[in-house]
Design an enzyme around this catalytic site. Sequence first.
Site, PDB file in Angstrom:
ATOM      1  N   LYS A   1       0.857  -1.190   0.000  1.00 23.92           N
ATOM      2  CA  LYS A   1       0.000   0.000   0.000  1.00 23.92           C
ATOM      3  C   LYS A   1       0.888   1.233   0.000  1.00 23.92           C
ATOM      4  O   LYS A   1       1.784   1.361   0.856  1.00 23.92           O
ATOM      5  CB  LYS A   1      -0.849  -0.033   1.273  1.00 23.92           C
ATOM      6  CG  LYS A   1      -2.230   0.539   1.156  1.00 23.92           C
ATOM      7  CD  LYS A   1      -2.898   0.392   2.515  1.00 23.92           C
ATOM      8  CE  LYS A   1      -4.359   0.620   2.466  1.00 23.92           C
ATOM      9  NZ  LYS A   1      -4.925   0.711   3.812  1.00 23.92           N
TER      10      LYS A   1
HETATM   11  C1  E4P Z   1      -8.400   1.414   3.854  1.00 25.02           C
HETATM   12  O1  E4P Z   1      -7.550   0.749   3.336  1.00 25.02           O
HETATM   13  C2  E4P Z   1      -8.218   2.152   5.101  1.00 25.02           C
HETATM   14  O2  E4P Z   1      -7.469   1.328   5.957  1.00 25.02           O
HETATM   15  C3  E4P Z   1      -9.496   2.453   5.831  1.00 25.02           C
HETATM   16  O3  E4P Z   1     -10.626   2.062   5.092  1.00 25.02           O
HETATM   17  C4  E4P Z   1      -9.567   3.798   6.449  1.00 25.02           C
HETATM   18  O4  E4P Z   1     -10.802   3.922   7.116  1.00 25.02           O
HETATM   19  P1  E4P Z   1     -11.110   5.055   8.185  1.00 25.02           P
HETATM   20  O5  E4P Z   1     -11.399   6.321   7.481  1.00 25.02           O
HETATM   21  O6  E4P Z   1     -12.313   4.540   8.931  1.00 25.02           O
HETATM   22  O7  E4P Z   1      -9.885   5.152   9.073  1.00 25.02           O
END
Ligand code: E4P
Length: 217
Positions: free
Chosen positions: A83
Amino acid sequence: MKFFVDTADVKEIKELAGLGLVDGVTTNPSLILKSGGNIAEVTKQICDIVDGPVSAEVVATEYKEMMREAKILAKIADNVCIKVPLTLDGLKACRDIRSDGRDVNVTLCFSANQALLAAKAGATFISPFVGRIDDTGSDGMELIAEIKQIYDNYDFDTEILVASVRTVNHVKQAALIGADVVTAPPATLRALVSHPLTDKGLAAFLADWAKTGQKIG
Ligand code: E4P
């Protein structure tokens, strides 16, 4: 539509995988913090449970260091998906990690143009954060529809991974638009099954069944 679970909680992942609800996993530095574990150990444990892509995020902001971290994360397991953040350095790293044959999830996407750049960089997944957009008073799902149209217009292979999912309605809207993947917290995935009429109907059936005095088998 694929379901990814957005957590680094190994116990939760195991339970949901047992229910057949996990096609992949997404983690981020905040979720690793919440898990209380070491990123390499937690990621390895998750990869031992789940065959699909398991996103592990680099924390460097500069290209060279991102590439170094990506190599370390990639060694954890074949299904680790790297990522990277949606920055110029992240997009450059995306292109190079992809040319090594590794899946890349470009994260922190908040605009259609950012998603266009990620697709041009060959990203496996683009992660638009719908919940965080909703938090600002805009509609996160409008962004998903825009990205879907752009990717369809040009036949990009990049999969739309709807992230920052907060509600079951986000999941429904993502499915209606035709997004490829949603990543949702465990509680949201479990909530998809709930309907008061299902509970009410089941209770009535069981009450009537008890009155018959019968047993199956
Ligand atoms: C996605 O890969 C992220 O880890 C995640 O969906 C972020 O979500 P949040 O806005 O609830 O922290």
